[in-house]
Scaffold this active site. Structure first.
Site, mmCIF file in Angstrom:
data_model
loop_
_atom_site.group_PDB
_atom_site.id
_atom_site.type_symbol
_atom_site.label_atom_id
_atom_site.label_comp_id
_atom_site.label_asym_id
_atom_site.label_seq_id
_atom_site.Cartn_x
_atom_site.Cartn_y
_atom_site.Cartn_z
ATOM 1 N N ASP A 126 -11.462 -3.235 -5.646
ATOM 2 C CA ASP A 126 -10.242 -3.512 -6.406
ATOM 3 C C ASP A 126 -9.530 -4.703 -5.772
ATOM 4 O OD1 ASP A 126 -8.360 -3.164 -8.396
ATOM 5 O OD2 ASP A 126 -7.205 -1.684 -7.263
ATOM 6 N N HIS A 133 2.558 -9.323 -9.918
ATOM 7 C CA HIS A 133 2.514 -7.970 -9.338
ATOM 8 C C HIS A 133 2.703 -8.028 -7.825
ATOM 9 C CE1 HIS A 133 1.315 -3.849 -8.527
ATOM 10 N NE2 HIS A 133 0.342 -4.282 -7.744
ATOM 11 N N GLU A 198 -1.907 1.868 -12.816
ATOM 12 C CA GLU A 198 -1.969 0.419 -12.651
ATOM 13 C C GLU A 198 -2.815 -0.130 -13.784
ATOM 14 O OE1 GLU A 198 -3.196 -0.638 -8.649
ATOM 15 O OE2 GLU A 198 -1.117 -0.423 -7.944
ATOM 16 N N GLU A 200 -5.163 -2.528 -15.273
ATOM 17 C CA GLU A 200 -6.120 -3.495 -14.734
ATOM 18 C C GLU A 200 -7.259 -3.688 -15.719
ATOM 19 O OE1 GLU A 200 -7.317 -2.898 -10.679
ATOM 20 O OE2 GLU A 200 -5.408 -1.956 -10.108
ATOM 21 N N ASP A 232 -6.051 2.163 -12.437
ATOM 22 C CA ASP A 232 -6.166 2.488 -11.016
ATOM 23 C C ASP A 232 -5.000 3.411 -10.653
ATOM 24 O OD1 ASP A 232 -6.639 2.504 -8.298
ATOM 25 O OD2 ASP A 232 -5.645 0.582 -7.961
ATOM 26 N N ARG A 236 2.125 6.670 -5.106
ATOM 27 C CA ARG A 236 2.890 5.705 -4.319
ATOM 28 C C ARG A 236 3.398 6.262 -3.005
ATOM 29 N NH1 ARG A 236 0.813 1.340 -6.431
ATOM 30 N NH2 ARG A 236 1.237 1.138 -8.673
ATOM 31 N N GLN A 239 0.451 6.401 -0.679
ATOM 32 C CA GLN A 239 0.092 5.010 -0.368
ATOM 33 C C GLN A 239 1.049 4.392 0.655
ATOM 34 O OE1 GLN A 239 0.193 2.530 -3.868
ATOM 35 N NE2 GLN A 239 -0.465 0.683 -2.792
ATOM 36 N N LYS A 252 -5.250 6.142 -3.660
ATOM 37 C CA LYS A 252 -5.943 5.536 -4.795
ATOM 38 C C LYS A 252 -7.249 6.250 -5.141
ATOM 39 C CE LYS A 252 -3.595 1.469 -4.913
ATOM 40 N NZ LYS A 252 -3.058 0.819 -6.110
ATOM 41 N N THR A 256 -9.885 6.996 -10.908
ATOM 42 C CA THR A 256 -9.754 5.690 -11.559
ATOM 43 C C THR A 256 -10.374 5.834 -12.945
ATOM 44 O OG1 THR A 256 -10.029 4.580 -9.413
ATOM 45 C CG2 THR A 256 -10.300 3.222 -11.396
ATOM 46 N N GLU A 363 6.847 -1.005 -10.822
ATOM 47 C CA GLU A 363 7.576 -2.218 -11.192
ATOM 48 C C GLU A 363 8.486 -1.985 -12.401
ATOM 49 O OE1 GLU A 363 3.464 -3.862 -11.085
ATOM 50 O OE2 GLU A 363 4.575 -5.756 -10.959
#
Ligand code: MN
Length: 415
Positions: A126, A133, A198, A200, A232, A236, A239, A252, A256, A363
Site C-alpha cells: 500500500d 491526504h 480509505e 484507494e 483499506d 485509527r 494505528q 490495517k 482490505t 479527514e
C-alpha cells in the site's frame, strides 16, 4: 461500438470495458474466469474449453479459477483475447448472438453468482501517494509546518500490507481489537472505536520481474494488468499507538476490501491524463515518458444500518494522485525486489483539494471534530457497527462509461 447485450449509457460494464473477474455459478462449483458485460458475465473458462477463444501461445489461461496465469501472459495476449471478446460480443457479429444453446452455457446473471478475489495475491503493498491526504494527515498529527515528511516529494512512500485478509466486495468486516492508548494513561486492550475507510485504487501486477532486476517507468504499463477499487479499512486508534517508527501494522491488516472486476489498462487508455506537476522533479528513474494519471471519478457512500439508500460522503478522482502507478512500480523494484503476477499495489487514500473530496473519515470529520450528518439524521465521526461502506468509480466516455462496479463491506460488531 455496441454489443448485442443491452447496456444503458450509465452502466459500468459496456463493451468498451470488459473487465475480468472470478466467479462461481453456485458456491460448490469450481471458480471460473469471466468478463462483465451489462448485467451479465461471459464465462471465459467455458468459451476457452469450447475453443471459441484462443491464445497466441496455445496455453489455456482460464481453467485455474484465478487470473494469475492470464496476468502473467503479458500485453500481447491480453490484447489478443480482448480483441476476440470484443468481436464476439459486438452487435453485428451473429456467431454468439444467434447461438441460443451457446448463449445459455456462457452467460450468467451477475446477481446470481458468487464473486471471488480476481487473483491469488502473493504480496500486497500500500502506497501513500496522494499529496492532499498526506498533507491532511500530517497537518493533524504534526502541524501544518511539518505536514509532509522530507522524503515525501522525492519517492512514493509505501508499506508492505497483508494479502491474507484481502476480501472481495460484499464480505463483512469485523471490528478489530487491539491496543489503544489515550493521551493520559496506559494502553488498554479493547475494540477499536475509530474504525475508518480509505478510498484507494489498486493495480494487479502482470508479468513480474526477476529478483535483482527492476522495471522502468517506461516499461511499467506492460507489467500492469488492470485496476480495482480498494477500501483499506483502518483502525485509527490502533494505528496511532502502534505506527512509530515502522508504519502501519495491525491497524490495517484485519481487512482490505476489493471490487471484484479488474478493469484493464487497455480499457482505461482513453482516460489517461497528465497528473499533478512534480516539483521538485523526481530522480531520473522516476520520470515518466508520457501522461501517467487516469481520470477516474470516485465516490464513497455510507449506508447506515437498516437504511435503504447510501449517503455519498466523498467524491474524488484518481487523477489527483501525485505519484503514478508507473512510478510506484518502478520505485518498488528499483532495489531489485521481484514483483510477481497477481501482486496487488494500492495507491494510498485518494483525497482531492476540496473538503468533500477527502478519502477517509479521519479527514472528512477532521479527526472527529466535524461530524458528518447522514440523511437519517445520525452523525458520523468514524464508521459504526452495521454501517456499509460503498465505493464506486468510473471513467466517463462520450456516451458510455468504463466503471469498476463496487467495493462494499458492512461492519460487524467486535466479538
Ligand atoms: Mn492506505
Amino acid at each position: 461500438m455496441k454489443s448485442f447485450i443491452d447496456v444503458p449509457v450509465d452502466h459500468d460494464f459496456p463493451i468498451q470495458n470488459l473487465p475480468y473477474g472470478v466467479f462461481r455459478a453456485t458456491p460448490m462449483e469450481p471458480a471460473r474466469v469471466g468478463v462483465a458485460i451489462g448485467d451479465f458475465i461471459l464465462d471465459l473458462t467455458t468459451l476457452e474449453d469450447a475453443q471459441w477463444i484462443a491464445s497466441i501461445s496455445g496455453k489455456r489461461y482460464f481453467r485455474k479459477g484465478s487470473l494469475n496465469a492470464f496476468m502473467a501472459a503479458g500485453p500481447e495476449e491480453w490484447r489478443h483475447v480482448r480483441a476476440q471478446l470484443t468481436a464476439l460480443l459486438s452487435e453485428g457479429e451473429p456467431r454468439l448472438r444467434d447461438d441460443e444453446a451457446m448463449r445459455r452455457r456462457v452467460f450468467f446473471d451477475q446477481g446470481a453468482v458468487h464473486m471471488e478475489l480476481p487473483a491469488v495475491v502473493g504480496d500486497y503493498t500500500d502506497f501513500y501517494s496522494s499529496r492532499e491526504h498526506a498533507t491532511n494527515v500530517g497537518t493533524m498529527f504534526r502541524g501544518a509546518e511539518n505536514a509532509l515528511m522530507e522524503n515525501w516529494l522525492h519517492l512514493p512512500v509505501g508499506y508492505h500490507g497483508r494479502s491474507s485478509s484481502l476480501l472481495v466486495s460484499g464480505r463483512p468486516v469485523r471490528r478489530p481489537h487491539g491496543q489503544l492508548k489515550a493521551d493520559d494513561g496506559p494502553p488498554i486492550h479493547a475494540a477499536s472505536k475509530l474504525l475508518d475507510f480509505e478510498l484507494e485504487m489498486g493495480f494487479f501486477v502482470g508479468p513480474g520481474n526477476d529478483l535483482g532486476t527492476s522495471i522502468s517507468t517506461r516499461d511499467a504499463a506492460d507489467h500492469i494488468f488492470g485496476m480495482v477499487l480498494v477500501n483499506d479499512w483502518s483502525a485509527r486508534d490502533i494505528q496511532k499507538w502502534e505506527y512509530v517508527p515502522l508504519g502501519p501494522f495491525l491497524g490495517k491488516s484485519f481487512a482490505t476490501t476489493l471490487s471484484p472486476w479488474v478493469v484493464t489498462l487497455e480499457a482505461l487508455e482513453p482516460f489517461r491524463v497528465e497528473g499533478p506537476v512534480q516539483d521538485p522533479p523526481p530522480l531520473d528513474y522516476l520520470r515518466s515518458p508520457g501522461p501517467s494519471a487516469f481520470d477516474i471519478q470516485l465516490e464513497v457512500g455510507i449506508r447506515p444500518p437498516r437504511a435503504e439508500s447510501v449517503d455519498i460522503v466523498c467524491r474524488s478522482n484518481m487523477k489527483y494522485l501525485y505519484w503514478s502507478m508507473y512510478q510506484q512500480l518502478a520505485h518498488h523494484t528499483v532495489n531489485g525486489c521481484n514483483a510477481r503476477p497477481g501482486d496487488l499495489m494500492a495507491s494510498g487514500t485518494i483525497s482531492g483539494p476540496e473538503p468533500q473530496s477527502y478519502g477517509s473519515m479521519l479527514e472528512l470529520s477532521w479527526r472527529g471534530t466535524r461530524p458528518l450528518t447522514l440523511s437519517d439524521g445520525t452523525e458520523r465521526r468514524f464508521i459504526q457497527d452495521g454501517d456499509s461502506v460503498v465505493m464506486r468509480g468510473w471513467a466517463q466516455g462520450a456516451g458510455y462509461r468504463v466503471g469498476f462496479g463496487r467495493a462494499e463491506g458492512t461492519v460487524l460488531p467486535a466479538v
